[in-house]
Write a protein that holds these residues in place. Sequence first.
Motif, PDB file in Angstrom:
ATOM      1  N   GLN A   1      17.214  19.614   3.567  1.00  0.00           N
ATOM      2  CA  GLN A   1      17.757  20.363   4.704  1.00  0.00           C
ATOM      3  C   GLN A   1      19.213  19.934   4.897  1.00  0.00           C
TER       4      GLN A   1
ATOM      5  N   ASP B   1      16.638  13.631   0.623  1.00  0.00           N
ATOM      6  CA  ASP B   1      15.189  13.484   0.663  1.00  0.00           C
ATOM      7  C   ASP B   1      14.498  14.842   0.825  1.00  0.00           C
ATOM      8  N   CYS B   2      14.913  15.622   1.846  1.00  0.00           N
ATOM      9  CA  CYS B   2      14.190  16.863   2.141  1.00  0.00           C
ATOM     10  C   CYS B   2      15.012  18.120   1.863  1.00  0.00           C
TER      11      CYS B   2
ATOM     12  N   HIS C   1      22.042  12.477   4.430  1.00  0.00           N
ATOM     13  CA  HIS C   1      20.637  12.621   4.805  1.00  0.00           C
ATOM     14  C   HIS C   1      20.521  13.235   6.191  1.00  0.00           C
ATOM     15  N   CYS C   2      19.314  13.671   6.551  1.00  0.00           N
ATOM     16  CA  CYS C   2      19.093  14.315   7.847  1.00  0.00           C
ATOM     17  C   CYS C   2      18.628  13.272   8.858  1.00  0.00           C
ATOM     18  N   GLY C   3      18.426  13.701  10.082  1.00  0.00           N
ATOM     19  CA  GLY C   3      18.032  12.774  11.130  1.00  0.00           C
ATOM     20  C   GLY C   3      16.646  12.184  10.919  1.00  0.00           C
ATOM     21  N   GLU C   4      15.817  12.877  10.172  1.00  0.00           N
ATOM     22  CA  GLU C   4      14.433  12.420   9.994  1.00  0.00           C
ATOM     23  C   GLU C   4      14.269  11.452   8.828  1.00  0.00           C
ATOM     24  N   HIS C   5      15.198  11.491   7.889  1.00  0.00           N
ATOM     25  CA  HIS C   5      15.043  10.682   6.678  1.00  0.00           C
ATOM     26  C   HIS C   5      16.153   9.664   6.529  1.00  0.00           C
TER      27      HIS C   5
ATOM     28  N   SER D   1      22.360  18.112   5.897  1.00  0.00           N
ATOM     29  CA  SER D   1      22.482  16.705   6.274  1.00  0.00           C
ATOM     30  C   SER D   1      23.271  16.577   7.565  1.00  0.00           C
ATOM     31  N   THR D   2      22.934  15.548   8.355  1.00  0.00           N
ATOM     32  CA  THR D   2      23.633  15.329   9.616  1.00  0.00           C
ATOM     33  C   THR D   2      24.367  13.998   9.612  1.00  0.00           C
TER      34      THR D   2
ATOM     35  N   CYS E   1      20.294  16.898   2.684  1.00  0.00           N
ATOM     36  CA  CYS E   1      19.559  15.638   2.736  1.00  0.00           C
ATOM     37  C   CYS E   1      19.036  15.282   1.343  1.00  0.00           C
TER      38      CYS E   1
END
Length: 212
Positions: free
Chosen positions: A121, A118-119, A168-172, A123-124, A116
């Motif tokens: 983690q 952003d964070c 990016h991940c699901g949160e960002h 990425s999804t 991600c």
Amino acid sequence: MRKRIGDAAVFALAGAALLIVGAKAWGASKAVAAVAALFGVGALLHAVIGCYESPCPACGAAVSVDGAPAYARCPRCQHYASVAEKGLTELPADYFAAAPTFSIPIKPGMALPGVCCDCAQASTRQTTVSAKIEDALAPASLGEGVRKNALLGAGVRPLIDVSVSVPHCGEHAADARIAVERGEGGLTGQAEPQLVVRVKSYACYRAAVGLS
Ligand SMILES: [Zn+2]
Ligand SMILES: [Zn+2]
Ligand SMILES: [Zn+2]
């Protein structure tokens, strides 16, 4: 931080010359005089508050610091450091900036790492981030094929669409920005402009440019 005396002297001389030009032009054209004076004062200010350098905390190479940026990148080892009055401090590998900061050079057919932006983690998903860049500002970094096609267009200043797939991940969200950067290295080491995508995660940047 150490003053780059040579660069500061060049800016000081250029500023003084512009002020003289401005004073001489005053009778002929107030507009020309004002513009010359403005750039002259700008150059003098740059000589006084800019043109600093400090050793890279990772490799020891001289990193130029102009103005008061929050971060500076080492031209030799590509590590970023945070900037304080006393010098540069190395960033932790898992550091996050509040805004897109860490510049990954854009190359044709590039793929960003699966972390991600952003964070950092895993990425999804991927989102395409795009920007319109003036062709003259983005020469070789796009590859000759792309550039030639753009130059064949009728416009005097053709714009090129640049897009990058940002992981990016699901949160960002894909909070990344495309930008054009000037070459580094002060007055003597001006490289050609570089197209980059800026991300918040230092880990994402490190993975993308191959820093361990
Ligand atoms: Zn400078
Ligand atoms: Zn370095
Ligand atoms: Zn994330």
